[in-house]
Design a protein around this motif. Structure first.
Motif, mmCIF file in Angstrom:
data_model
loop_
_atom_site.group_PDB
_atom_site.id
_atom_site.type_symbol
_atom_site.label_atom_id
_atom_site.label_comp_id
_atom_site.label_asym_id
_atom_site.label_seq_id
_atom_site.Cartn_x
_atom_site.Cartn_y
_atom_site.Cartn_z
ATOM 1 N N ASN A 210 0.839 -1.196 0.000
ATOM 2 C CA ASN A 210 0.000 0.000 0.000
ATOM 3 C C ASN A 210 0.872 1.242 0.000
ATOM 4 O O ASN A 210 1.457 1.620 1.008
ATOM 5 N N GLY B 154 -8.758 -3.222 -4.469
ATOM 6 C CA GLY B 154 -8.630 -2.435 -3.256
ATOM 7 C C GLY B 154 -9.960 -1.824 -2.862
ATOM 8 O O GLY B 154 -10.643 -1.230 -3.694
ATOM 9 N N PRO C 297 -7.578 -4.670 0.756
ATOM 10 C CA PRO C 297 -7.638 -5.531 -0.433
ATOM 11 C C PRO C 297 -8.672 -6.644 -0.264
ATOM 12 O O PRO C 297 -8.824 -7.223 0.826
#
Length: 252
Positions: free
Chosen positions: A33, A79, A41
């Motif tokens: 990230n 995401g 996620p």
């Protein structure tokens, strides 16, 4: 075509989720990230296989998580943003990428959502992968083969922030802040016509052409799928590699 790339690596901590990371028995997905906010996620496995990483998890800014996938695995990652989950039950909701009201997704993410799609050990032993904006866009994401690999092993992804340039008719706003665009819908989801959805009389590669909207996505993110038949410049292959999946990548 090969795309050389460099990412800004910010490793705060590394967690191993599910499966083995022995390269002889698994492909390792490293999910990173790089966003200034938390991303949650989600994962979905094909053919009824067990979900990787329990279907979903929390990924704070700067964090990296490793997940091992068995040979022949196929599925997708995406995401989720703006989530709020109960720490005891794992139930909750997300502003984008919602998947059944749970931290551990029981199914796929609700569009608009940026997708990372994989089929491991496919034809001729190759891994096939892509980043798809066919279902819209919610967060930038990129895929880079790492730790070896042979073949083209291209970079795939979308570095540009499409929320910032999304046309008003495709915009999804934050329900708590109407000034904030949190996702960009696909033209298919917005207008639901055969020409935009590649259905009916437009249901073949010969009859479904890029549209103004898909060309906008393609110009911003040249290595990502922009519409259903955007195969020639968007499907990537590599053999014998692990993969780095970065949310909010900063470069190719």
């Amino acid at each position: 075509m090969n795309f050389n790339c460099s990412f800004l690596f910010i490793f705060v901590f590394v967690v191993v989720l599910g499966g083995t990371t022995n390269r002889g028995t698994a492909t390792v997905f490293n999910l990173q990230n790089n966003c200034p906010y938390t991303v949650w996620p989600g994962t979905l496995s094909g053919d009824g296989a067990a979900p990787l990483g329990d279907g979903g998890f929390t990924l704070p800014p700067g964090a990296t998580i490793q997940i091992g996938a068995p040979a022949g695995w196929s599925g997708r990652f995406w995401g989720r943003t703006g989530c709020n989950f109960d720490p005891t039950t794992g139930s909750g909701t997300c502003i984008t990428g919602e998947c059944g009201g749970a931290l551990h997704c029981p199914g796929g993410g609700v569009p608009p959502v940026s997708l990372v799609e994989f089929t491991l050990n496919g034809a001729n032993g190759q891994d096939f992968y892509d980043v798809s904006l066919v279902d819209g866009y919610n967060v930038g994401v990129g895929v880079k083969p790492v730790n070896g690999g042979t073949g083209n092993c291209q970079y795939a992804g979308c570095v540009a922030d499409l929320n910032a340039s999304c046309p008003p008719e495709l915009q999804v706003k934050d329900p708590t802040n109407e000034a904030s665009v949190v996702a960009c819908r696909s033209a298919c989801a917005t207008f639901n016509t055969p020409a935009y959805c590649c259905t009916g009389d437009h249901g073949t590669p010969q009859t479904c052409s890029p549209t103004t909207y898909s060309e906008m996505f393609k110009n911003a993110c040249p290595t990502a799928y922009s519409y259903a038949y955007d195969d020639a410049t968007s499907t990537c292959t590599c053999t014998g590699s692990d993969y780095l999946i970065t949310f909010c990548p900063t470069g190719l």
